[in-house]
Design a protein around this motif. Sequence first.
Motif, PDB file in Angstrom:
ATOM      1  N   SER A  20      28.470  33.203  44.340  1.00 21.26           N
ATOM      2  CA  SER A  20      29.521  32.642  43.480  1.00 21.26           C
ATOM      3  C   SER A  20      30.717  33.580  43.362  1.00 21.26           C
ATOM      4  CB  SER A  20      28.962  32.337  42.091  1.00 21.26           C
ATOM      5  OG  SER A  20      27.966  31.357  42.177  1.00 21.26           O
ATOM      6  N   ARG A  24      34.592  32.710  44.479  1.00 23.28           N
ATOM      7  CA  ARG A  24      35.778  32.876  43.626  1.00 23.28           C
ATOM      8  C   ARG A  24      36.790  33.801  44.295  1.00 23.28           C
ATOM      9  NH1 ARG A  24      31.755  32.983  39.740  1.00 23.28           N
ATOM     10  NH2 ARG A  24      31.745  35.251  39.687  1.00 23.28           N
ATOM     11  N   GLU A  25      36.307  34.884  44.861  1.00 17.94           N
ATOM     12  CA  GLU A  25      37.177  35.857  45.521  1.00 17.94           C
ATOM     13  C   GLU A  25      37.932  35.232  46.693  1.00 17.94           C
ATOM     14  OE1 GLU A  25      36.125  39.464  48.420  1.00 17.94           O
ATOM     15  OE2 GLU A  25      35.373  39.744  46.374  1.00 17.94           O
ATOM     16  N   ASP A  27      38.471  32.058  47.040  1.00 20.80           N
ATOM     17  CA  ASP A  27      39.067  30.809  46.567  1.00 20.80           C
ATOM     18  C   ASP A  27      38.527  29.599  47.333  1.00 20.80           C
ATOM     19  OD1 ASP A  27      40.684  29.351  44.824  1.00 20.80           O
ATOM     20  OD2 ASP A  27      42.361  29.337  46.236  1.00 20.80           O
ATOM     21  N   GLN A  30      31.324  27.516  46.307  1.00 17.88           N
ATOM     22  CA  GLN A  30      30.079  28.239  46.554  1.00 17.88           C
ATOM     23  C   GLN A  30      29.256  27.573  47.667  1.00 17.88           C
ATOM     24  OE1 GLN A  30      26.669  27.425  45.306  1.00 17.88           O
ATOM     25  NE2 GLN A  30      25.872  29.347  46.118  1.00 17.88           N
TER      26      GLN A  30
END
Length: 113
Positions: A20, A24-25, A27, A30
């Motif tokens: 996850s 997020r990193e 963009d 998941q």
Amino acid sequence: MVTLERLRTFARVAERGNFSAVARELDTGQPTITRHVRELEEALGVQLFSRTTRRVTLTDEGRRFYDSTYQVLQMVEQSCEDVAVARGQLSGTVRVSCTAALGVRYITLSTTT
């Protein structure tokens, strides 16, 4: 199939220990990160991570693969930087057309200093 994108995803998950966080990193979702790792594992025929509900850790094969992958990614990054630097530098022959007096006075003097 082993791709550069999958190698990068694998390396980030190995470093972060969390699908996850990498999603997020980068963009992205998941499920995309999970799919990249799963497809890489299928292409290699080994399990790279040991997964629990709380943590993702490298298997022994995963550790060995990460060490090699890290070196490959560093070489790719360095190659890209080398090309970018070379593209930004001037190279080649410069030809100047001018009168002899101008050439002697300004061009010759500037190349000797």
